[in-house]
Scaffold this motif. Sequence first.
Motif, PDB file in Angstrom:
ATOM      1  N   CYS A 213     -30.055  49.939 -38.592  1.00 29.30           N
ATOM      2  CA  CYS A 213     -29.586  50.148 -39.964  1.00 29.30           C
ATOM      3  C   CYS A 213     -30.522  51.121 -40.676  1.00 29.30           C
ATOM      4  O   CYS A 213     -31.743  51.027 -40.560  1.00 29.30           O
ATOM      5  CB  CYS A 213     -29.544  48.818 -40.710  1.00 29.30           C
ATOM      6  SG  CYS A 213     -29.046  48.969 -42.438  1.00 29.30           S
ATOM      7  N   ALA A 214     -29.942  52.052 -41.402  1.00 29.23           N
ATOM      8  CA  ALA A 214     -30.724  52.998 -42.198  1.00 29.23           C
ATOM      9  C   ALA A 214     -30.048  53.190 -43.544  1.00 29.23           C
ATOM     10  O   ALA A 214     -28.835  53.412 -43.611  1.00 29.23           O
ATOM     11  CB  ALA A 214     -30.850  54.327 -41.475  1.00 29.23           C
ATOM     12  N   ILE A 215     -30.840  53.088 -44.596  1.00 28.40           N
ATOM     13  CA  ILE A 215     -30.364  53.373 -45.953  1.00 28.40           C
ATOM     14  C   ILE A 215     -31.365  54.333 -46.572  1.00 28.40           C
ATOM     15  O   ILE A 215     -32.511  53.970 -46.840  1.00 28.40           O
ATOM     16  CB  ILE A 215     -30.254  52.104 -46.812  1.00 28.40           C
ATOM     17  CG1 ILE A 215     -29.302  51.098 -46.169  1.00 28.40           C
ATOM     18  CG2 ILE A 215     -29.787  52.460 -48.228  1.00 28.40           C
ATOM     19  CD1 ILE A 215     -29.274  49.749 -46.875  1.00 28.40           C
ATOM     20  N   ALA A 216     -30.951  55.576 -46.772  1.00 26.86           N
ATOM     21  CA  ALA A 216     -31.817  56.588 -47.374  1.00 26.86           C
ATOM     22  C   ALA A 216     -31.311  56.914 -48.772  1.00 26.86           C
ATOM     23  O   ALA A 216     -30.110  57.112 -48.985  1.00 26.86           O
ATOM     24  CB  ALA A 216     -31.847  57.842 -46.513  1.00 26.86           C
ATOM     25  N   LEU A 217     -32.220  56.963 -49.710  1.00 22.59           N
ATOM     26  CA  LEU A 217     -31.894  57.222 -51.111  1.00 22.59           C
ATOM     27  C   LEU A 217     -32.372  58.615 -51.499  1.00 22.59           C
ATOM     28  O   LEU A 217     -33.464  59.032 -51.111  1.00 22.59           O
ATOM     29  CB  LEU A 217     -32.565  56.181 -52.003  1.00 22.59           C
ATOM     30  CG  LEU A 217     -32.351  54.716 -51.622  1.00 22.59           C
ATOM     31  CD1 LEU A 217     -33.228  53.813 -52.468  1.00 22.59           C
ATOM     32  CD2 LEU A 217     -30.890  54.339 -51.763  1.00 22.59           C
ATOM     33  N   PHE A 218     -31.575  59.321 -52.286  1.00 26.29           N
ATOM     34  CA  PHE A 218     -32.022  60.628 -52.780  1.00 26.29           C
ATOM     35  C   PHE A 218     -31.650  60.791 -54.253  1.00 26.29           C
ATOM     36  O   PHE A 218     -30.739  60.138 -54.761  1.00 26.29           O
ATOM     37  CB  PHE A 218     -31.479  61.772 -51.915  1.00 26.29           C
ATOM     38  CG  PHE A 218     -29.975  61.841 -51.774  1.00 26.29           C
ATOM     39  CD1 PHE A 218     -29.236  62.747 -52.511  1.00 26.29           C
ATOM     40  CD2 PHE A 218     -29.305  61.045 -50.855  1.00 26.29           C
ATOM     41  CE1 PHE A 218     -27.861  62.856 -52.357  1.00 26.29           C
ATOM     42  CE2 PHE A 218     -27.931  61.145 -50.670  1.00 26.29           C
ATOM     43  CZ  PHE A 218     -27.213  62.048 -51.438  1.00 26.29           C
ATOM     44  N   GLY A 219     -32.420  61.648 -54.932  1.00 20.97           N
ATOM     45  CA  GLY A 219     -32.246  61.826 -56.367  1.00 20.97           C
ATOM     46  C   GLY A 219     -32.870  60.719 -57.188  1.00 20.97           C
ATOM     47  O   GLY A 219     -32.697  60.672 -58.405  1.00 20.97           O
ATOM     48  N   LEU A 220     -33.610  59.839 -56.554  1.00 21.73           N
ATOM     49  CA  LEU A 220     -34.143  58.653 -57.238  1.00 21.73           C
ATOM     50  C   LEU A 220     -35.672  58.592 -57.197  1.00 21.73           C
ATOM     51  O   LEU A 220     -36.256  57.544 -57.470  1.00 21.73           O
ATOM     52  CB  LEU A 220     -33.564  57.389 -56.607  1.00 21.73           C
ATOM     53  CG  LEU A 220     -32.067  57.197 -56.844  1.00 21.73           C
ATOM     54  CD1 LEU A 220     -31.491  56.169 -55.882  1.00 21.73           C
ATOM     55  CD2 LEU A 220     -31.813  56.771 -58.288  1.00 21.73           C
ATOM     56  N   GLY A 221     -36.300  59.694 -56.890  1.00 18.25           N
ATOM     57  CA  GLY A 221     -37.759  59.734 -56.836  1.00 18.25           C
ATOM     58  C   GLY A 221     -38.210  61.127 -56.478  1.00 18.25           C
ATOM     59  O   GLY A 221     -37.389  62.048 -56.353  1.00 18.25           O
ATOM     60  N   PRO A 222     -39.510  61.343 -56.288  1.00 15.79           N
ATOM     61  CA  PRO A 222     -40.017  62.679 -55.971  1.00 15.79           C
ATOM     62  C   PRO A 222     -39.648  63.163 -54.577  1.00 15.79           C
ATOM     63  O   PRO A 222     -39.771  64.352 -54.279  1.00 15.79           O
ATOM     64  CB  PRO A 222     -41.540  62.509 -56.109  1.00 15.79           C
ATOM     65  CG  PRO A 222     -41.781  61.058 -55.883  1.00 15.79           C
ATOM     66  CD  PRO A 222     -40.591  60.356 -56.455  1.00 15.79           C
ATOM     67  N   ALA A 223     -39.199  62.263 -53.710  1.00 17.42           N
ATOM     68  CA  ALA A 223     -38.793  62.610 -52.346  1.00 17.42           C
ATOM     69  C   ALA A 223     -37.772  61.588 -51.881  1.00 17.42           C
ATOM     70  O   ALA A 223     -37.700  60.480 -52.422  1.00 17.42           O
ATOM     71  CB  ALA A 223     -40.012  62.610 -51.419  1.00 17.42           C
ATOM     72  N   PRO A 224     -36.953  61.930 -50.887  1.00 18.42           N
ATOM     73  CA  PRO A 224     -36.037  60.919 -50.354  1.00 18.42           C
ATOM     74  C   PRO A 224     -36.830  59.773 -49.744  1.00 18.42           C
ATOM     75  O   PRO A 224     -37.960  59.960 -49.281  1.00 18.42           O
ATOM     76  CB  PRO A 224     -35.256  61.692 -49.282  1.00 18.42           C
ATOM     77  CG  PRO A 224     -36.160  62.816 -48.886  1.00 18.42           C
ATOM     78  CD  PRO A 224     -36.878  63.193 -50.138  1.00 18.42           C
ATOM     79  N   CYS A 225     -36.246  58.588 -49.753  1.00 17.48           N
ATOM     80  CA  CYS A 225     -36.968  57.429 -49.219  1.00 17.48           C
ATOM     81  C   CYS A 225     -35.997  56.485 -48.535  1.00 17.48           C
ATOM     82  O   CYS A 225     -34.793  56.506 -48.796  1.00 17.48           O
ATOM     83  CB  CYS A 225     -37.730  56.707 -50.329  1.00 17.48           C
ATOM     84  SG  CYS A 225     -36.670  55.959 -51.589  1.00 17.48           S
ATOM     85  N   ARG A 226     -36.523  55.653 -47.647  1.00 13.51           N
ATOM     86  CA  ARG A 226     -35.734  54.631 -46.979  1.00 13.51           C
ATOM     87  C   ARG A 226     -35.895  53.307 -47.717  1.00 13.51           C
ATOM     88  O   ARG A 226     -36.984  52.973 -48.203  1.00 13.51           O
ATOM     89  CB  ARG A 226     -36.213  54.482 -45.531  1.00 13.51           C
ATOM     90  CG  ARG A 226     -35.901  55.660 -44.622  1.00 13.51           C
ATOM     91  CD  ARG A 226     -34.528  55.585 -44.015  1.00 13.51           C
ATOM     92  NE  ARG A 226     -34.428  54.536 -43.010  1.00 13.51           N
ATOM     93  CZ  ARG A 226     -34.590  54.727 -41.705  1.00 13.51           C
ATOM     94  NH1 ARG A 226     -34.848  55.939 -41.229  1.00 13.51           N
ATOM     95  NH2 ARG A 226     -34.467  53.716 -40.850  1.00 13.51           N
TER      96      ARG A 226
END
Length: 291
Positions: A213-226
């Motif tokens: 399982c992978a959930i990557a977030l973007f636009g929510l911090g200084p860099a993408p994160c899991r």
Amino acid sequence: MKPASFEYHAPADAEEAVALLADLGDEAKAIAGGQSLVPMLALRLASFGHLVDLRRLDGLRGIEHRDGALRIGATTTQATVQRSQEVRAAVPLLARATPLIGHFQIRSRGTVGGSLAHADAAAEYPAVALALDAELQTLSVRGPRTVPAARFFTGMWSTALDEDELLTAVVFPVWRRPCGFAVEEFARRSGDFALAGAAVAVGLDPGGRIDRCAIALFGLGPAPCRAEAAQTALIGSEPAEEKADDIADLALSALDSVPSDLHGSAGYRKRVGAAMVARAWRRAVREAVHG
């Protein structure tokens, strides 16, 4: 506005390009499609004494299968990725993220490596690379090296690339089936950078439970994160669409540096981000279960 003056270089191969970057130091910048760099130069948000153009480097273009993975050359355009049947079959998440990038004019010149090296926190490709545990291949006068995506994106517009180092390719592992993928984002207008987004990948074991399982977030911090806590909690569980809202809340719970600006407060972005995670989770699970 116009960019500050610079000297233009057009190396014939990657070795010549990295030699130039080493000789010229921090006054040099590599440019491929230029869809991110040129506007920054024009607005004088960035300035370099030398630009090293990568467009003649045929060895940095192309899509090929290698050892159970898909390797994409850094100067391969996003439009090429969007048209590729190989990408759609082997790395569906990348194929689905590509149409969300800007407009077709941008994708026709923008490159895979350019997006990854620019490392905009709201961009799609860095989040996809992070979600799929991609490996980024680089070259310098010291030789080649490989950097896992988890270590590549270090902050706002910053990466693990050294100043004299060139991104040459990105390698995406091909997930075994059954699996499902989805990317969702919210932008004010089509083609704008996302206020918040999520890239989700789910793999099932022979018994139908989640084993990857992978959930990557973007636009929510200084860099993408899991979303590590949510991912860990899901391993071994049944893939249920009805869990989407709880999973989204858990995925967002660890974020402590969500930006707040004229486009939206931190609280608003987190609510939008949770909605994107929930939507992407439902789609990914549906595909993993039903094919």
